[in-house]
Scaffold this motif. Structure first.
Motif, short mmCIF file in Angstrom:
data_model
loop_
_atom_site.label_atom_id
_atom_site.label_comp_id
_atom_site.label_asym_id
_atom_site.label_seq_id
_atom_site.Cartn_x
_atom_site.Cartn_y
_atom_site.Cartn_z
N VAL A 107 -6.38 6.59 14.19
CA VAL A 107 -6.98 5.61 13.30
C VAL A 107 -7.17 4.28 14.01
O VAL A 107 -8.21 3.64 13.92
N ARG A 108 -6.15 3.88 14.75
CA ARG A 108 -6.25 2.62 15.48
C ARG A 108 -7.37 2.69 16.52
O ARG A 108 -8.14 1.73 16.67
N GLU A 109 -7.49 3.79 17.22
CA GLU A 109 -8.56 3.95 18.20
C GLU A 109 -9.92 3.78 17.54
O GLU A 109 -10.81 3.12 18.09
N LEU A 110 -10.10 4.37 16.36
CA LEU A 110 -11.38 4.26 15.67
C LEU A 110 -11.73 2.81 15.39
O LEU A 110 -12.86 2.37 15.66
N PHE A 111 -10.79 2.06 14.84
CA PHE A 111 -11.09 0.67 14.51
C PHE A 111 -11.30 -0.17 15.76
O PHE A 111 -12.12 -1.10 15.76
N GLU A 112 -10.60 0.14 16.84
CA GLU A 112 -10.84 -0.56 18.09
C GLU A 112 -12.25 -0.28 18.60
O GLU A 112 -12.93 -1.18 19.12
N ILE A 113 -12.70 0.95 18.43
CA ILE A 113 -14.06 1.31 18.85
C ILE A 113 -15.08 0.53 18.03
O ILE A 113 -16.01 -0.09 18.56
N MET A 114 -14.92 0.53 16.71
CA MET A 114 -15.92 -0.11 15.84
C MET A 114 -15.93 -1.62 15.98
O MET A 114 -16.97 -2.26 15.85
N ILE A 115 -14.76 -2.22 16.25
CA ILE A 115 -14.68 -3.68 16.31
C ILE A 115 -14.98 -4.23 17.69
O ILE A 115 -15.67 -5.24 17.82
N GLN A 128 -25.48 -0.56 12.08
CA GLN A 128 -24.40 -1.47 11.76
C GLN A 128 -24.13 -1.52 10.25
O GLN A 128 -22.98 -1.59 9.82
N GLU A 129 -25.18 -1.47 9.45
CA GLU A 129 -25.00 -1.48 8.00
C GLU A 129 -24.22 -0.27 7.54
O GLU A 129 -23.33 -0.36 6.69
N GLU A 130 -24.53 0.90 8.11
CA GLU A 130 -23.81 2.12 7.75
C GLU A 130 -22.36 2.06 8.21
O GLU A 130 -21.45 2.51 7.52
N VAL A 131 -22.14 1.48 9.39
CA VAL A 131 -20.77 1.33 9.89
C VAL A 131 -19.94 0.47 8.94
O VAL A 131 -18.75 0.69 8.74
N GLY A 132 -20.60 -0.53 8.33
CA GLY A 132 -19.90 -1.42 7.41
C GLY A 132 -19.74 -0.88 6.01
O GLY A 132 -19.15 -1.55 5.15
N ARG A 133 -20.24 0.33 5.74
CA ARG A 133 -20.18 0.88 4.39
C ARG A 133 -18.77 1.00 3.84
O ARG A 133 -18.53 0.64 2.67
N PRO A 134 -17.77 1.49 4.60
CA PRO A 134 -16.42 1.56 4.04
C PRO A 134 -15.88 0.20 3.60
O PRO A 134 -15.17 0.10 2.60
N ALA A 135 -16.24 -0.86 4.33
CA ALA A 135 -15.78 -2.20 3.95
C ALA A 135 -16.42 -2.62 2.63
O ALA A 135 -15.77 -3.24 1.77
N GLN A 136 -17.70 -2.29 2.45
CA GLN A 136 -18.37 -2.61 1.19
C GLN A 136 -17.77 -1.83 0.04
O GLN A 136 -17.57 -2.36 -1.07
N PHE A 171 -9.21 -11.42 3.58
CA PHE A 171 -7.84 -11.40 4.09
C PHE A 171 -7.58 -10.11 4.87
O PHE A 171 -7.06 -10.14 6.00
N THR A 172 -7.94 -8.98 4.29
CA THR A 172 -7.71 -7.69 4.93
C THR A 172 -8.54 -7.52 6.19
O THR A 172 -8.05 -7.06 7.23
N SER A 173 -9.82 -7.92 6.12
CA SER A 173 -10.71 -7.80 7.28
C SER A 173 -10.23 -8.67 8.43
O SER A 173 -10.24 -8.25 9.59
N GLY A 174 -9.82 -9.89 8.11
CA GLY A 174 -9.34 -10.79 9.15
C GLY A 174 -8.07 -10.30 9.81
O GLY A 174 -7.92 -10.36 11.04
N LEU A 175 -7.15 -9.78 9.01
CA LEU A 175 -5.90 -9.26 9.56
C LEU A 175 -6.17 -8.02 10.40
O LEU A 175 -5.59 -7.85 11.50
N LEU A 176 -7.05 -7.14 9.93
CA LEU A 176 -7.42 -5.95 10.69
C LEU A 176 -8.01 -6.34 12.04
O LEU A 176 -7.62 -5.79 13.08
N TYR A 177 -8.94 -7.29 12.03
CA TYR A 177 -9.57 -7.72 13.27
C TYR A 177 -8.54 -8.28 14.24
O TYR A 177 -8.56 -7.97 15.43
N ARG A 178 -7.61 -9.09 13.75
CA ARG A 178 -6.59 -9.68 14.61
C ARG A 178 -5.69 -8.60 15.21
O ARG A 178 -5.31 -8.67 16.38
N LEU A 179 -5.36 -7.60 14.44
CA LEU A 179 -4.45 -6.55 14.90
C LEU A 179 -5.06 -5.67 15.98
O LEU A 179 -4.37 -5.23 16.89
#
Length: 205
Positions: A107-115, A128-136, A171-179
């Motif tokens: 899971v961590r690898e996936l988010f590192e790839i996308m970010i 990019q819009e489709e990649v952002g669908r889970p966040a929406q 809050f969640t997006s910012g923390l995820l990005y930082r991690l």
């Protein structure tokens, strides 16, 4: 490609997806080729085309394969009405999200790839819009739960559910990005539960 049983085909497809994730993570999406992925998976490039039309389709298959690992337990806490207080459901689901992120390397690898390893250019410029669908979708879920919390009188009356949902999304997006974007974020893991608790406490009636 030789005829395979349904089970063998599913196994090969999964091996290709796993190989793609490793290659994307190591080289970045733009620099990853189907030849590199085929070599990593131990198959031919033609075998990849048997399952996927192109690298973009393979990228989305990789993403969906991992996202399900995270969304199922998170949604179970958020959407199954097992908490009398909807704010407790939000707090539990956020804690579960970051627990899976910390404990599941895939899971961590996936988010590192996308970010940080996916440049949204060339064939990826339109995805990019489709990649952002889970966040929406996450934001839409937050809106529903905060509205429910307001209806039940669990949230402060001076707060707007939509604004609070957007705040939790940020809050969640910012923390995820930082991690996942830098090593400096690693120390945050010990503080996440307290940060989430304080975040939700500010909303409680």
């Amino acid at each position: 490609m030789a005829r395979k049983t349904k089970e063998e085909a599913a196994k090969t497809r999964k091996e290709i997806i796993d190989a793609a994730r490793r290659v994307f993570h190591k080289h970045g999406v733009v620099r990853s080729t189907l030849e590199k992925i085929a070599k990593e998976a131990g198959v031919t490039r033609g075998a990849i085309y048997w399952y996927f039309k192109n690298k973009t389709e393979l990228f989305f298959a990789m993403r969906e394969d991992v996202i399900e690992t995270m969304l199922v337990p998170v949604d179970q806490l958020l959407l199954t009405n097992q908490f009398a207080d909807p704010l407790d459901a939000i707090e539990a689901s956020l804690n579960e999200f970051f627990r899976v992120l910390q404990e599941c390397p895939v899971v961590r690898e996936l988010f590192e790839i996308m970010i940080s390893r996916c440049e949204y250019v060339d064939e990826f410029s339109r995805v990019q819009e489709e990649v952002g669908r889970p966040a929406q979708e996450f934001l839409e879920k937050m809106v529903r739960i905060y509205q429910l919390a307001a209806t039940k009188g669990r949230m402060r009356k001076d707060l707007d559910p939509l604004v609070m949902a957007r705040d939790t999304w940020a809050f969640t997006s910012g923390l995820l990005y930082r991690l996942v974007s830098c090593q400096l974020g690693q120390g945050l893991y010990t503080e996440i539960a307290g940060m989430i608790q304080a975040h939700i406490a500010l909303r409680r009636a």
